[in-house]
Design a protein around this motif. Structure first.
Motif, short mmCIF file in Angstrom:
data_model
loop_
_atom_site.label_atom_id
_atom_site.label_comp_id
_atom_site.label_asym_id
_atom_site.label_seq_id
_atom_site.Cartn_x
_atom_site.Cartn_y
_atom_site.Cartn_z
N PRO A 48 -72.03 22.78 5.82
CA PRO A 48 -71.75 22.89 4.44
C PRO A 48 -70.53 24.00 4.26
N GLY A 49 -69.68 23.98 3.22
CA GLY A 49 -69.06 24.89 2.71
C GLY A 49 -67.67 25.32 3.62
N VAL A 50 -67.61 24.58 4.68
CA VAL A 50 -66.42 24.57 5.56
C VAL A 50 -65.69 23.39 5.50
N ARG A 51 -64.08 23.49 5.34
CA ARG A 51 -63.43 22.43 5.39
C ARG A 51 -62.65 22.30 6.71
N ILE A 52 -63.34 21.06 7.42
CA ILE A 52 -63.08 20.67 8.90
C ILE A 52 -62.20 19.42 8.96
N GLU A 53 -60.93 19.96 9.77
CA GLU A 53 -60.17 18.87 10.06
C GLU A 53 -60.40 18.43 11.56
N VAL A 54 -60.88 16.86 11.69
CA VAL A 54 -61.36 16.87 13.04
C VAL A 54 -60.27 15.96 13.78
N ILE A 55 -59.63 16.10 14.79
CA ILE A 55 -58.61 15.61 15.55
C ILE A 55 -59.00 14.93 16.99
N VAL A 56 -58.95 13.81 17.06
CA VAL A 56 -59.46 13.35 18.29
C VAL A 56 -58.13 12.74 18.91
N VAL A 57 -57.89 13.05 20.12
CA VAL A 57 -56.56 12.54 20.84
C VAL A 57 -57.43 11.66 21.96
N ASP A 58 -57.17 10.66 21.69
CA ASP A 58 -57.49 9.30 22.61
C ASP A 58 -56.45 9.24 23.61
N ASP A 59 -56.75 9.74 25.00
CA ASP A 59 -55.90 9.97 26.05
C ASP A 59 -55.95 8.62 27.07
N GLY A 60 -55.70 7.46 26.38
CA GLY A 60 -55.58 6.32 27.28
C GLY A 60 -56.77 5.75 27.56
N SER A 61 -57.69 5.75 26.44
CA SER A 61 -59.04 5.17 26.92
C SER A 61 -58.92 3.67 27.03
N ALA A 62 -59.99 3.14 27.80
CA ALA A 62 -60.02 1.76 28.06
C ALA A 62 -61.38 1.13 27.68
N ASP A 63 -62.17 2.01 27.03
CA ASP A 63 -63.41 1.63 26.50
C ASP A 63 -63.73 1.24 25.14
N GLY A 64 -62.55 1.26 24.24
CA GLY A 64 -62.65 1.15 22.88
C GLY A 64 -63.16 2.32 22.05
#
Length: 132
Positions: A48-64
């Motif tokens: 709570p009270g924190v503005r979060i930006e979540v960045i996921v870098v999919d590094d060529g995953s093959a599992d969906g």
């Protein structure tokens, strides 16, 4: 690892600016079944009270994993790239981050409720610090 960008300048037009307290950068490679727990630990009600930006870098995953994130976590910024390794994925995420501070996580990391508040307060008091 925390990075503090106290000198960061936002050059976007005023109407597009949104202050982000923390950019969380998470590389992903074939960890679809685990990454969900990491993402859930950053939910608004747990931080709570924190503005979060979540960045996921999919590094060529093959599992969906990337498809699952796109489908189930619409607020997460998903970046896809061919396999280059976790360090390259972290650097790519950092290049895309807009937060005042950055946190690197892995797909099996979990954050306690309120994790960011104490650390952000420490960075505010010690603005010359590189981490908290």
């Amino acid at each position: 690892m925390w990075l503090h960008a106290s000198e960061q300048i936002d050059l976007r037009p005023t109407e597009q600016r949104k202050v982000i307290d923390v950019s969380v950068i998470l590389p992903l490679y074939n960890r679809a079944r685990l990454v969900r727990y990491a993402l859930d630990s950053m939910a608004d009600e747990r931080q709570p009270g924190v503005r979060i930006e979540v960045i996921v870098v999919d590094d060529g995953s093959a599992d969906g994993g990337g498809d699952m994130i796109a489908r189930d976590y619409p607020s997460v910024r998903l970046i896809r790239q061919p396999r280059k390794g976790a360090p390259a994925a972290r650097n790519r995420g950092l290049a895309e981050a807009h937060g005042t501070a950055c946190l690197f996580l892995d797909s099996d990391d979990l954050l306690d409720s309120g994790f960011f508040l104490e650390r952000l307060a420490a960075l505010a008091v010690h603005s010359d610090a590189d981490g908290a």
